[in-house]
Scaffold this motif. Structure first.
Motif, mmCIF file in Angstrom:
data_model
loop_
_atom_site.group_PDB
_atom_site.id
_atom_site.type_symbol
_atom_site.label_atom_id
_atom_site.label_comp_id
_atom_site.label_asym_id
_atom_site.label_seq_id
_atom_site.Cartn_x
_atom_site.Cartn_y
_atom_site.Cartn_z
ATOM 1 N N GLU A 1 0.855 -1.387 0.046
ATOM 2 C CA GLU A 1 0.137 -0.039 0.064
ATOM 3 C C GLU A 1 1.008 1.409 0.140
ATOM 4 O OE1 GLU A 1 -3.271 2.174 2.775
ATOM 5 O OE2 GLU A 1 -2.797 0.155 3.037
ATOM 6 N N ALA A 2 1.841 1.187 0.651
ATOM 7 C CA ALA A 2 2.703 2.481 0.908
ATOM 8 C C ALA A 2 3.286 2.617 -0.544
ATOM 9 C CB ALA A 2 3.712 2.202 2.071
ATOM 10 N N THR A 3 3.868 1.490 -1.151
ATOM 11 C CA THR A 3 4.457 1.522 -2.342
ATOM 12 C C THR A 3 3.635 2.200 -3.521
ATOM 13 O OG1 THR A 3 6.055 -0.202 -1.977
ATOM 14 C CG2 THR A 3 5.751 0.325 -4.619
ATOM 15 N N GLU A 4 2.416 1.812 -3.477
ATOM 16 C CA GLU A 4 1.361 2.005 -4.349
ATOM 17 C C GLU A 4 1.024 3.531 -4.359
ATOM 18 O OE1 GLU A 4 -1.798 -0.523 -3.898
ATOM 19 O OE2 GLU A 4 -0.726 -2.133 -5.198
ATOM 20 N N LEU A 5 0.728 4.129 -2.900
ATOM 21 C CA LEU A 5 0.494 5.638 -2.563
ATOM 22 C C LEU A 5 1.479 6.441 -3.124
ATOM 23 C CD1 LEU A 5 -1.028 6.798 0.368
ATOM 24 C CD2 LEU A 5 0.658 8.017 -0.561
ATOM 25 N N TYR A 6 3.015 5.964 -2.844
ATOM 26 C CA TYR A 6 4.123 6.811 -3.166
ATOM 27 C C TYR A 6 4.260 7.107 -4.622
ATOM 28 C CZ TYR A 6 8.761 8.740 -3.410
ATOM 29 O OH TYR A 6 9.646 9.661 -3.691
#
Length: 229
Positions: A135-140
């Protein structure tokens, strides 16, 4: 025109020019530059400090959510929605004010539940850790270069915030199953949310919260990662 009158006009003109230049210099000198304050503490909860850089996650996600509503309300001028005022007695407020309160209260619930989860020995399993990282990777990846620089966020920091949120959620689930909510009308999930009645009236008062009001008043939510061009 008499000589004295000309002199008076010239003096007044020069005085006006000096005043205008002085006002411009003052505005420039006192202007708030968001990026210059990224490492200042916004909120402290029981001694746990949150910097503006970390709070950028809450600003970004809150603005993203409200901006979708704003574009539905007025596609040509989304600020129209952000500046909309709702009259509801003591709860009357602008959408922008509500958004800031939501961002702050969401963080407060996350950090309090996270700390309690740690004290209770709770932890995320491998699958949950991987989900948080994804999720963090996708948001960034979907953040614009401008918003990455604006908020100071990176994948590691976003992952840390999401991981804290998810572990806190496990503790909130525990509370939902084990606490007595007699006297409250909403369902446990709503009551335990950052703006929920149980969290605000029962849980939050047990903790020490210090807000940097001087900094917060400069945070023009609705114009930080959206409507800023």
């Amino acid at each position: 025109m008499a000589g004295n009158e000309k002199k008076i006009i010239i003096v007044l003109a020069i005085t006006s020019i000096i005043a205008i230049i002085g006002a411009q210099i003052y505005r420039t000198a006192t202007a708030f530059h968001y990026e210059d304050h990224l490492d200042e503490v916004v909120i402290s909860v029981d001694g746990n400090d949150l910097t503006l850089r970390e709070f950028g996650y809450y600003i970004y996600t809150t603005e993203e959510f409200v901006q979708k509503q704003a574009l539905l309300y007025d596609p040509e001028d989304p600020l129209h929605w952000w500046n909309t005022h709702f009259s509801a007695g003591l709860d009357s407020q602008f959408i922008s004010e509500l958004a800031m309160k939501t961002a702050i209260n969401t963080y407060l619930s996350h950090i309090i539940y996270y700390n309690e989860a740690q004290r209770a020995g709770m932890a995320l399993n491998t699958s949950q850790e991987e989900t948080a990282f994804k999720e963090a990777t996708e948001l960034y990846s979907k953040m614009s270069d401008f918003n990455r620089e604006r908020t100071g966020l990176n994948e590691v920091l976003i992952y840390s915030v999401i991981r804290r949120r998810d572990l806190g959620a496990k503790y909130a689930e525990y509370l939902a199953l084990n606490m007595d909510f007699s006297g409250f009308d909403d369902e446990p999930g709503a009551l335990l949310a950052g703006d929920g009645d149980y969290f605000q009236n029962v849980i939050l008062p047990q903790h020490t919260v210090v807000k940097n009001e001087k900094l917060i008043k400069h945070l023009k939510i609705g114009r930080i990662t959206v409507n800023n061009r």
